[in-house]
Design a protein around this motif. Structure first.
Motif, short mmCIF file in Angstrom:
data_model
loop_
_atom_site.label_atom_id
_atom_site.label_comp_id
_atom_site.label_asym_id
_atom_site.label_seq_id
_atom_site.Cartn_x
_atom_site.Cartn_y
_atom_site.Cartn_z
N ARG A 51 19.89 -20.86 5.36
CA ARG A 51 19.16 -19.87 4.54
C ARG A 51 18.35 -18.95 5.45
N TRP A 52 17.76 -19.49 6.52
CA TRP A 52 17.01 -18.66 7.47
C TRP A 52 17.95 -17.68 8.17
N ARG A 53 19.10 -18.17 8.64
CA ARG A 53 20.07 -17.30 9.30
C ARG A 53 20.55 -16.20 8.35
N ASP A 54 20.79 -16.55 7.09
CA ASP A 54 21.23 -15.56 6.10
C ASP A 54 20.16 -14.50 5.88
N LEU A 55 18.90 -14.90 5.83
CA LEU A 55 17.80 -13.94 5.65
C LEU A 55 17.71 -13.00 6.84
N VAL A 56 17.72 -13.54 8.04
CA VAL A 56 17.59 -12.73 9.25
C VAL A 56 18.78 -11.78 9.41
N SER A 57 19.96 -12.20 8.98
CA SER A 57 21.15 -11.35 9.12
C SER A 57 21.07 -10.09 8.26
N LYS A 58 20.18 -10.06 7.29
CA LYS A 58 20.02 -8.87 6.44
C LYS A 58 19.19 -7.77 7.11
N PHE A 59 18.50 -8.10 8.19
CA PHE A 59 17.72 -7.11 8.92
C PHE A 59 18.64 -6.27 9.79
N PRO A 60 18.30 -4.99 10.04
CA PRO A 60 19.13 -4.18 10.94
C PRO A 60 19.18 -4.80 12.33
#
Length: 128
Positions: free
Chosen positions: A55-64
């Motif tokens: 879930r952390w990786r998924d959240l961070v992947s949404k950032f440019p």
């Protein structure tokens, strides 16, 4: 990979498990307060740390991509086979300050990046 730094402040994320009548587990940055969506479970549920990190990786992947860079990361730029090291980023101007293997520094826009650090990573180290 649990060492994906916070895209807001560069802090190191941590995994937190709170137990009581049930449990709550989440991963995020204690420095600035950015956390991925927590998971809640009753006392019969076993915590799943890997799902929490996902879930952390998924959240961070949404950032440019420019926001996910950290000083010292390696990138590959277009029209060069040399690895460049990130010296810093200027988010206001949208520029990435890089240094090549010869010590020359230059600024690039994100469109000038051929491979980002997470695209260079392979088992056993950086792609050569």
């Amino acid at each position: 990979m649990k060492d994906i730094k916070c895209p807001l402040c560069g802090g190191k994320p941590e995994y937190i498990l709170e137990e009581g009548d049930g449990h709550c587990e989440y991963a995020g940055c204690p420095k600035c307060g950015l956390y991925a969506t927590p998971s809640w479970g009753d006392w019969n549920c076993n915590p799943n740390e890997e799902n929490t990190w996902q879930r952390w990786r998924d959240l961070v992947s949404k950032f440019p991509p420019i926001m996910r860079l950290n000083q010292g990361d390696n990138v590959l730029v277009w029209l060069s086979d040399d690895i460049h090291t990130v010296l810093g980023t200027d988010l206001a101007l949208g520029k990435i300050h890089l240094q090549d293997v010869y010590g020359d520094a230059d600024s690039y826009y994100p469109t000038g990046i051929k491979k980002w650090p997470w695209e260079l990573e392979r088992k056993g180290g950086v792609e050569q």
